[in-house]
Design a protein around this motif. Sequence first.
Motif, PDB file in Angstrom:
ATOM      1  N   LYS A 136      -1.873   3.567  13.384  1.00  0.00           N
ATOM      2  CA  LYS A 136      -2.188   2.134  13.359  1.00  0.00           C
ATOM      3  C   LYS A 136      -3.450   1.818  14.151  1.00  0.00           C
TER       4      LYS A 136
ATOM      5  N   LYS B 211       7.554   5.548   6.477  1.00  0.00           N
ATOM      6  CA  LYS B 211       6.917   4.418   7.159  1.00  0.00           C
ATOM      7  C   LYS B 211       5.401   4.469   7.001  1.00  0.00           C
ATOM      8  N   ILE B 212       4.822   5.668   7.065  1.00  0.00           N
ATOM      9  CA  ILE B 212       3.384   5.816   6.853  1.00  0.00           C
ATOM     10  C   ILE B 212       3.013   5.338   5.453  1.00  0.00           C
ATOM     11  N   ARG B 213       3.840   5.713   4.468  1.00  0.00           N
ATOM     12  CA  ARG B 213       3.547   5.387   3.072  1.00  0.00           C
ATOM     13  C   ARG B 213       3.637   3.884   2.761  1.00  0.00           C
ATOM     14  N   GLU B 214       4.224   3.121   3.647  1.00  0.00           N
ATOM     15  CA  GLU B 214       4.295   1.675   3.416  1.00  0.00           C
ATOM     16  C   GLU B 214       2.904   1.042   3.407  1.00  0.00           C
ATOM     17  N   ASN B 215       1.963   1.651   4.153  1.00  0.00           N
ATOM     18  CA  ASN B 215       0.635   1.041   4.268  1.00  0.00           C
ATOM     19  C   ASN B 215      -0.529   2.016   4.147  1.00  0.00           C
ATOM     20  N   ASN B 216      -0.262   3.317   3.992  1.00  0.00           N
ATOM     21  CA  ASN B 216      -1.342   4.306   4.035  1.00  0.00           C
ATOM     22  C   ASN B 216      -1.248   5.306   2.894  1.00  0.00           C
TER      23      ASN B 216
ATOM     24  N   SER C 138     -10.469   8.400  -3.332  1.00  0.00           N
ATOM     25  CA  SER C 138     -10.691   7.220  -2.493  1.00  0.00           C
ATOM     26  C   SER C 138     -12.149   6.767  -2.497  1.00  0.00           C
TER      27      SER C 138
ATOM     28  N   LYS D  37      -6.818   2.076  -6.848  1.00  0.00           N
ATOM     29  CA  LYS D  37      -5.867   1.175  -7.468  1.00  0.00           C
ATOM     30  C   LYS D  37      -5.245   1.765  -8.724  1.00  0.00           C
TER      31      LYS D  37
END
Length: 228
Positions: A43, A67-72, A124, A131
């Motif tokens: 974070k 948890k990492i995959r929720e935003n990364n 990326s 997307k």
Amino acid sequence: MTSKILIVDDDEEIRKVTGIYLENEGFEILKAENGYEALKIIKESGVDLVLLDIMMPGIDGIEVCMKIRENNLMPIIFLSAKAEDLDKIHGLTSGADDYITKPFNAMELIARVKSQLRRYTRYSNTQSISKNIMEIGNLTINIDTRLVYVGGKEVRLTPKEFDILELLARNKGIVFSIEKIYERVWGEEFYKSDNTVMVHITKIREKLEEDPKHPMYIKTIWGVGYKI
């Protein structure tokens, strides 16, 4: 630009040795001895790849991965002493990109790290690519070209099979009933006697899974529906 790698392991010696291997290859190394510390570093500092142990006190590697995959989207490679196939499947379906068992060969580790970083950098490069290309374990779904790959090998799906897979992949973790899948994909009212969705799910699994009876990707939630 130097890639930043986070090593997460409660074993200090593993952190030290692995860090030396990767520093010798020119990577910048960050270290965490538990999952909470790892999430804080990600974070606050941001990283390009995570090497993650599974068996750790407090919060295990599987939960950290989710948890990492929720935003990364950065690559996650499990480094674990758990070598059974079911352990590997569990790790990959939780959102990891690769799984290496301990003790590991230093050259293999370095090769896999570089491979994952190449893929991550390639996908990326532009916002549109990130997307429109979804990666779930070894499964890659290209929305623009409607092509699907498993372990780098193309898998041919019918248009409806692709639509079902895309629906579930775009809503990872959400359970869709057979009725909802039918109405979203076919755009028609669902009739209870219709087994069209079940047949298509079976066909998708036959094409994607090594063992369709124990699927890694499309999970059956008994009495409710399906999810990725």
